[in-house]
Design a protein around this motif. Structure first.
Motif, PDB file in Angstrom:
ATOM      1  N   GLY A  86       0.808  -1.218   0.000  1.00 39.47           N
ATOM      2  CA  GLY A  86       0.000   0.000   0.000  1.00 39.47           C
ATOM      3  C   GLY A  86       0.837   1.262   0.000  1.00 39.47           C
ATOM      4  N   TYR A  87       0.210   2.336   0.380  1.00 38.12           N
ATOM      5  CA  TYR A  87       0.823   3.662   0.288  1.00 38.12           C
ATOM      6  C   TYR A  87       1.999   3.803   1.260  1.00 38.12           C
ATOM      7  CZ  TYR A  87       1.035   8.720  -0.308  1.00 38.12           C
ATOM      8  OH  TYR A  87       1.450   9.990  -0.596  1.00 38.12           O
ATOM      9  N   PRO A  88       3.198   4.180   0.775  1.00 36.45           N
ATOM     10  CA  PRO A  88       4.336   4.368   1.684  1.00 36.45           C
ATOM     11  C   PRO A  88       4.211   5.673   2.473  1.00 36.45           C
ATOM     12  CG  PRO A  88       4.978   4.898  -0.558  1.00 36.45           C
ATOM     13  CD  PRO A  88       3.576   4.371  -0.636  1.00 36.45           C
ATOM     14  N   LEU A  89       4.425   5.605   3.774  1.00 32.29           N
ATOM     15  CA  LEU A  89       4.296   6.782   4.631  1.00 32.29           C
ATOM     16  C   LEU A  89       5.618   7.494   4.853  1.00 32.29           C
ATOM     17  CD1 LEU A  89       1.929   5.247   7.344  1.00 32.29           C
ATOM     18  CD2 LEU A  89       1.310   6.368   5.195  1.00 32.29           C
ATOM     19  N   LEU A  90       6.728   6.745   4.773  1.00 35.82           N
ATOM     20  CA  LEU A  90       8.064   7.321   4.930  1.00 35.82           C
ATOM     21  C   LEU A  90       8.912   6.981   3.717  1.00 35.82           C
ATOM     22  CD1 LEU A  90       7.363   6.410   8.224  1.00 35.82           C
ATOM     23  CD2 LEU A  90       9.456   7.730   8.394  1.00 35.82           C
ATOM     24  N   PRO A  91       9.918   7.803   3.409  1.00 31.72           N
ATOM     25  CA  PRO A  91      10.811   7.486   2.290  1.00 31.72           C
ATOM     26  C   PRO A  91      11.584   6.198   2.573  1.00 31.72           C
ATOM     27  CG  PRO A  91      11.115   9.756   3.065  1.00 31.72           C
ATOM     28  CD  PRO A  91      10.277   9.060   4.085  1.00 31.72           C
ATOM     29  N   SER A  92      11.928   5.474   1.524  1.00 38.23           N
ATOM     30  CA  SER A  92      12.727   4.254   1.692  1.00 38.23           C
ATOM     31  C   SER A  92      14.212   4.575   1.826  1.00 38.23           C
ATOM     32  CB  SER A  92      12.501   3.311   0.502  1.00 38.23           C
ATOM     33  OG  SER A  92      12.830   3.967  -0.714  1.00 38.23           O
ATOM     34  N   ASP A  93      14.641   5.680   1.240  1.00 33.18           N
ATOM     35  CA  ASP A  93      16.040   6.087   1.322  1.00 33.18           C
ATOM     36  C   ASP A  93      16.387   6.494   2.760  1.00 33.18           C
ATOM     37  OD1 ASP A  93      18.580   7.173  -0.195  1.00 33.18           O
ATOM     38  OD2 ASP A  93      17.946   8.757   1.189  1.00 33.18           O
ATOM     39  N   PRO A  94      17.462   5.928   3.346  1.00 28.50           N
ATOM     40  CA  PRO A  94      17.803   6.217   4.740  1.00 28.50           C
ATOM     41  C   PRO A  94      18.025   7.699   5.029  1.00 28.50           C
ATOM     42  CG  PRO A  94      19.010   4.298   3.972  1.00 28.50           C
ATOM     43  CD  PRO A  94      18.336   4.889   2.777  1.00 28.50           C
ATOM     44  N   TYR A  95      18.674   8.410   4.092  1.00 28.10           N
ATOM     45  CA  TYR A  95      18.921   9.833   4.324  1.00 28.10           C
ATOM     46  C   TYR A  95      17.611  10.619   4.327  1.00 28.10           C
ATOM     47  CZ  TYR A  95      20.253  14.672   3.719  1.00 28.10           C
ATOM     48  OH  TYR A  95      20.352  16.032   3.871  1.00 28.10           O
ATOM     49  N   LEU A  96      16.770  10.367   3.341  1.00 27.97           N
ATOM     50  CA  LEU A  96      15.490  11.078   3.273  1.00 27.97           C
ATOM     51  C   LEU A  96      14.618  10.735   4.474  1.00 27.97           C
ATOM     52  CD1 LEU A  96      14.633  10.760  -0.532  1.00 27.97           C
ATOM     53  CD2 LEU A  96      15.603  12.737   0.680  1.00 27.97           C
ATOM     54  N   LYS A  97      14.710   9.493   4.930  1.00 26.83           N
ATOM     55  CA  LYS A  97      13.949   9.092   6.116  1.00 26.83           C
ATOM     56  C   LYS A  97      14.446   9.859   7.341  1.00 26.83           C
ATOM     57  CE  LYS A  97      12.703   4.831   6.423  1.00 26.83           C
ATOM     58  NZ  LYS A  97      12.676   3.359   6.621  1.00 26.83           N
ATOM     59  N   SER A  98      15.758  10.041   7.442  1.00 27.67           N
ATOM     60  CA  SER A  98      16.315  10.785   8.577  1.00 27.67           C
ATOM     61  C   SER A  98      15.878  12.241   8.546  1.00 27.67           C
ATOM     62  CB  SER A  98      17.845  10.694   8.578  1.00 27.67           C
ATOM     63  OG  SER A  98      18.422  11.515   7.567  1.00 27.67           O
TER      64      SER A  98
END
Length: 225
Positions: A86-98
């Motif tokens: 389903g819809y992703p709530l956070l970025p998968s990239d570690p930097y973007l997630k941080s």
């Protein structure tokens, strides 16, 4: 374990909690069905709440297969990692997630404080509170830039963190006699865009009702005649 706790997904919340609204938005974006339990706050906390959040004794609480997850931002991260489809709530990239985690933390440290400064003051103190509050919002507007959402083209974690304050923003504008749209026009456009999402529009409390609650609070504390 109670019959409620035996449901796969249970949410303990309280209207008009903005933090509960975050969890509603996240669950709706993922298309997750859940059982909702309304808490009678602040003075009549249920045994269920005290059991599942014994440290802070606050909502929201997500109970998943009998296990409790507390604090709205942590709950959103849990939802995203548990229901990967389903819809992703956070970025998968570690930097973007941080970076998303950083700005969501900024929102809860400064926007919550800023809105409270307006609601809990009057006169010159309120004016100072309005200026400080707008300063925090301008920092967020610079981060948003020309993007439709904080994550870029897709609605996500930081948007959920901030849009849950929308109803209190509207009430604070009336109480403090200022306009967010005038000082932060890009944020105003962003908010309008977010409100078009069904997950958001259904989760947020009615700004008029929030305003009425805040006015009642100000009268009780002697800030409003």
């Amino acid at each position: 374990m109670s019959s409620i706790e035996q449901s796969e997904v249970v949410v303990l919340g309280w209207w008009p909690s903005m933090f509960y609204a975050r969890v509603r938005i996240a669950l709706a974006e993922k298309g997750i069905n859940y059982e909702y339990v309304e808490e009678d706050l602040p003075d009549n906390k249920s045994p269920l709440l005290l059991k599942h959040n014994p440290i802070y004794k606050k909502v929201p609480v997500l109970i998943h297969k009998g296990k409790s997850i507390c604090e709205s931002k942590i709950i959103i991260q849990y939802i995203d990692e548990t229901w990967k489809e389903g819809y992703p709530l956070l970025p998968s990239d570690p930097y973007l997630k941080s970076q998303a985690a950083f700005w969501a933390d900024y929102i809860d440290k400064h926007i919550y404080k800023g809105a409270n400064m307006v609601v809990n003051s009057k006169g010159e103190e309120m004016q100072k509170g309005v200026e400080e509050f707008l300063g925090y919002l301008k920092v967020l507007e610079r981060e948003l830039g020309e993007k439709p959402y904080f994550n870029g083209e897709s609605f996500g974690f930081v948007d959920m963190a901030l849009i849950c304050y929308y109803s209190s923003f509207v009430a604070s504008e009336i109480i403090g006699n200022f306009s967010i749209e005038k000082h932060c026009p890009k944020l105003a456009v962003w908010a309008t865009q977010c409100l078009k999402r069904e997950s958001v529009s259904k989760a947020l409390a009615d700004p008029k009702k929030v305003y009425d609650l805040l006015i009642a609070y100000r009268k009780k504390t002697g800030l409003e005649e």
